[in-house]
Motif scaffolding. Structure first.
Motif, PDB file in Angstrom:
ATOM      1  N   LEU A  37       3.691 -13.832 -54.312  1.00  0.00           N
ATOM      2  CA  LEU A  37       4.039 -14.302 -53.194  1.00  0.00           C
ATOM      3  C   LEU A  37       3.273 -15.307 -52.602  1.00  0.00           C
ATOM      4  CD1 LEU A  37       5.462 -10.640 -51.650  1.00  0.00           C
ATOM      5  CD2 LEU A  37       6.550 -12.587 -52.343  1.00  0.00           C
ATOM      6  N   MET A  38       1.961 -14.750 -52.698  1.00  0.00           N
ATOM      7  CA  MET A  38       0.781 -15.803 -52.371  1.00  0.00           C
ATOM      8  C   MET A  38       1.199 -17.233 -53.141  1.00  0.00           C
ATOM      9  SD  MET A  38      -3.210 -15.984 -53.298  1.00  0.00           S
ATOM     10  CE  MET A  38      -2.732 -16.667 -54.935  1.00  0.00           C
ATOM     11  N   ALA A  39       1.360 -17.145 -54.487  1.00  0.00           N
ATOM     12  CA  ALA A  39       1.715 -18.389 -55.194  1.00  0.00           C
ATOM     13  C   ALA A  39       2.782 -19.364 -54.618  1.00  0.00           C
ATOM     14  CB  ALA A  39       1.651 -17.980 -56.731  1.00  0.00           C
ATOM     15  N   SER A  40       3.760 -18.573 -54.545  1.00  0.00           N
ATOM     16  CA  SER A  40       5.035 -19.118 -53.868  1.00  0.00           C
ATOM     17  C   SER A  40       4.809 -19.891 -52.572  1.00  0.00           C
ATOM     18  CB  SER A  40       6.098 -18.080 -53.518  1.00  0.00           C
ATOM     19  OG  SER A  40       7.155 -18.659 -52.995  1.00  0.00           O
ATOM     20  N   ALA A  41       4.087 -19.242 -51.753  1.00  0.00           N
ATOM     21  CA  ALA A  41       3.831 -19.983 -50.383  1.00  0.00           C
ATOM     22  C   ALA A  41       2.814 -21.245 -50.563  1.00  0.00           C
ATOM     23  CB  ALA A  41       2.967 -19.177 -49.436  1.00  0.00           C
ATOM     24  N   LEU A  42       1.872 -21.272 -51.327  1.00  0.00           N
ATOM     25  CA  LEU A  42       0.857 -22.398 -51.955  1.00  0.00           C
ATOM     26  C   LEU A  42       1.863 -23.539 -52.677  1.00  0.00           C
ATOM     27  CD1 LEU A  42      -2.047 -20.418 -53.194  1.00  0.00           C
ATOM     28  CD2 LEU A  42      -2.038 -22.055 -51.275  1.00  0.00           C
ATOM     29  N   LEU A  43       2.700 -23.206 -53.540  1.00  0.00           N
ATOM     30  CA  LEU A  43       3.543 -24.265 -54.182  1.00  0.00           C
ATOM     31  C   LEU A  43       4.507 -24.832 -53.205  1.00  0.00           C
ATOM     32  CD1 LEU A  43       3.999 -22.536 -57.587  1.00  0.00           C
ATOM     33  CD2 LEU A  43       2.325 -24.280 -56.941  1.00  0.00           C
ATOM     34  N   PHE A  44       4.971 -23.849 -52.138  1.00  0.00           N
ATOM     35  CA  PHE A  44       5.949 -24.502 -51.236  1.00  0.00           C
ATOM     36  C   PHE A  44       5.314 -25.709 -50.191  1.00  0.00           C
ATOM     37  CE2 PHE A  44       9.262 -20.954 -51.513  1.00  0.00           C
ATOM     38  CZ  PHE A  44      10.419 -21.818 -51.679  1.00  0.00           C
ATOM     39  N   SER A  45       4.078 -25.209 -50.046  1.00  0.00           N
ATOM     40  CA  SER A  45       3.052 -26.187 -49.192  1.00  0.00           C
ATOM     41  C   SER A  45       2.969 -27.664 -49.858  1.00  0.00           C
ATOM     42  CB  SER A  45       2.043 -25.645 -48.921  1.00  0.00           C
ATOM     43  OG  SER A  45       1.041 -25.789 -50.094  1.00  0.00           O
ATOM     44  N   LEU A  46       3.243 -27.855 -51.130  1.00  0.00           N
ATOM     45  CA  LEU A  46       3.370 -29.226 -51.703  1.00  0.00           C
ATOM     46  C   LEU A  46       4.541 -29.989 -51.759  1.00  0.00           C
ATOM     47  CD1 LEU A  46       1.319 -27.785 -55.051  1.00  0.00           C
ATOM     48  CD2 LEU A  46       0.153 -29.029 -52.868  1.00  0.00           C
ATOM     49  N   PHE A  53      -2.554 -26.767 -55.185  1.00  0.00           N
ATOM     50  CA  PHE A  53      -2.109 -26.835 -56.614  1.00  0.00           C
ATOM     51  C   PHE A  53      -2.664 -25.703 -57.412  1.00  0.00           C
ATOM     52  CE2 PHE A  53      -2.032 -28.392 -61.014  1.00  0.00           C
ATOM     53  CZ  PHE A  53      -0.400 -28.032 -61.232  1.00  0.00           C
ATOM     54  N   LEU A  54      -3.999 -25.802 -57.728  1.00  0.00           N
ATOM     55  CA  LEU A  54      -4.709 -25.078 -58.616  1.00  0.00           C
ATOM     56  C   LEU A  54      -4.781 -23.449 -58.019  1.00  0.00           C
ATOM     57  CD1 LEU A  54      -7.768 -27.138 -59.157  1.00  0.00           C
ATOM     58  CD2 LEU A  54      -5.759 -26.889 -60.668  1.00  0.00           C
ATOM     59  N   LEU A  55      -4.662 -23.191 -56.788  1.00  0.00           N
ATOM     60  CA  LEU A  55      -4.563 -21.848 -56.527  1.00  0.00           C
ATOM     61  C   LEU A  55      -3.338 -21.293 -56.670  1.00  0.00           C
ATOM     62  CD1 LEU A  55      -6.666 -22.005 -52.850  1.00  0.00           C
ATOM     63  CD2 LEU A  55      -7.500 -20.855 -55.113  1.00  0.00           C
ATOM     64  N   GLY A  56      -2.197 -21.913 -56.377  1.00  0.00           N
ATOM     65  CA  GLY A  56      -1.013 -21.668 -56.878  1.00  0.00           C
ATOM     66  C   GLY A  56      -0.671 -21.328 -58.257  1.00  0.00           C
TER      67      GLY A  56
END
Length: 408
Positions: free
Chosen positions: A183-192, A8-11
């Protein structure tokens, strides 16, 4: 730190880095590349914020009805597409006022759906790492919000550092960095995202769900007063910051790097305040702290209006960042704690609408005032208005008396 909280924090930090780049790039493209006057700069800055007036409440409804992680991830993809489109346009010609207005509006629409969905993920992270005891959850929310603010300000600082290389790297390189970060943030937030999500509201129309959110916010006096306060902060403080600061940087004649340095001084103050709150906590009386931050902001606006030296302006911007970070962290914690889970995204969207919707109007007002008066006079009037607002709110009661744990 729990894995979900880390993602979450990285995204969150990735979206903040893109925002940090945007804060420098958009006004500087308008001023230095498109050569727009103060009034048109106000319109460009407001174009990013005005869509909040229309779409932010619907973003809160969507985040309550759907998985907020999925909504946040899709919004990040939309922002990446906006920056990519401007990057493509730059390969053909320089943008004018109308292109920048369209770009700003598209950014604003995507951001309106991103903000409530992203912020509502705070409780999801806390609940995976904290016990079920009410006071423990409240403490965990405050701690997580402080981490979130640190990720936001740290990410923005990185973005602004990149933006400070505007003269060396050029617009195209910086826009490419924005696209990659989102694009990186999107992948991280999708993972939650959750495996399943409650769909009990999906058969109801958004206007009714929005009214429910307003009713829930109105029934909590401390929350009601906080929303009114942040609406004032958005109109007076953010609106002035967005328009007057780049005008002052241009008047000092030091180019984009000095404007970026002013922004970095502000962000350095926010990071310092966030680190201090992580070590010492936010305290049991956040409402009183928010009111004192308004008083300090008034003093800083008056001090800047006196026309400090370039170094003095840097120091004052740093102090302004300290005050802004403390106020924002305390306010967001109060909203996260007081908002019921079923209505949380909607109440977050109301809070953000009050802040950013009024900021759009404030940016337009600051642009008009700065066009026909001096930017320093705009700051002086803003400082005086803040002193009056502080006097009114300190004599009120519910927010000033609110203590963490006094409401379940």
């Amino acid at each position: 730190m729990a894995a979900r909280l880390t993602r979450f924090l990285l995204g969150y930090g990735g979206t903040a880095m893109a925002t940090g780049l945007q804060v420098i790039l958009l006004p500087w493209i308008a001023v230095a590349v498109a050569d727009l006057p103060a009034l048109q700069l106000g319109w460009v800055q407001a174009s990013v914020l005005l869509p909040n007036l229309v779409f932010l409440l619907f973003g809160g409804v969507l985040a309550d009805r759907r998985d907020s992680a999925r909504v946040a991830g899709l919004a990040c993809l939309g922002l990446a597409a906006c920056h990519g489109a401007l990057l493509l346009y730059f390969s053909y010609r320089l943008p004018d006022l109308y292109v920048l207005l369209l770009y700003g509006v598209c950014l604003g629409v995507c951001t309106a759906f991103l903000q409530p969905a992203r912020d509502s993920l705070v409780h999801r992270s806390v609940q995976r790492s904290e016990g079920s005891d009410g006071s423990a959850v409240h403490s965990g929310v405050q701690h997580t919000v402080t981490w979130m603010m640190l990720a936001q300000y740290g990410g923005q600082a990185v973005g602004m550092l990149f933006a400070s290389r505007f003269d060396q790297w050029g617009v195209e390189t910086l826009l490419s960095i924005q696209v990659s970060a989102l694009l990186m943030a999107s992948a991280l937030l999708f993972s939650l995202r959750l495996r399943s999500h409650d769909s009990r509201h999906r058969s109801r129309l958004p206007p009714g769900l929005i009214r429910e959110g307003f009713t829930q916010a109105w029934q909590r006096p401390a929350l009601r007063e906080l929303i009114a306060l942040v609406a004032f902060n958005g109109f007076v403080h953010i609106g002035v910051f967005l328009v007057v600061l780049p005008l002052l940087a241009e008047d000092y004649g030091r180019g984009a790097s000095y404007y970026a340095t002013l922004q970095l001084a502000f962000i350095a103050g926010t990071v310092a305040a966030s680190v201090l709150m992580l070590r010492r906590g936010q305290g049991r009386e956040p409402g009183r702290g928010i009111l004192m931050c308004m008083l300090y902001s008034a003093a800083l606006l008056v001090a800047i209006s006196l026309g400090p030296t370039p170094l003095g302006l840097l120091l004052l911007c740093g102090l302004w960042g300290v005050v802004a970070a403390a106020s924002a962290a305390l306010g967001r914690s109060v909203v996260q704690i007081l908002a019921p889970e079923e209505y949380r995204s909607r109440i977050i969207s109301i809070y953000q609408l009050a802040l950013f919707g009024s900021a759009a109007l404030g940016a337009l007002t600051a642009g008009v005032v700065s066009e026909y008066a001096a930017p320093l006079m705009t700051l002086r009037w803003a400082g005086g208005a803040s002193l009056v607002a502080f006097a009114l709110l300190i004599s009120s009661g519910d927010l000033r008396r609110y203590r963490v744990g006094m409401h379940d």
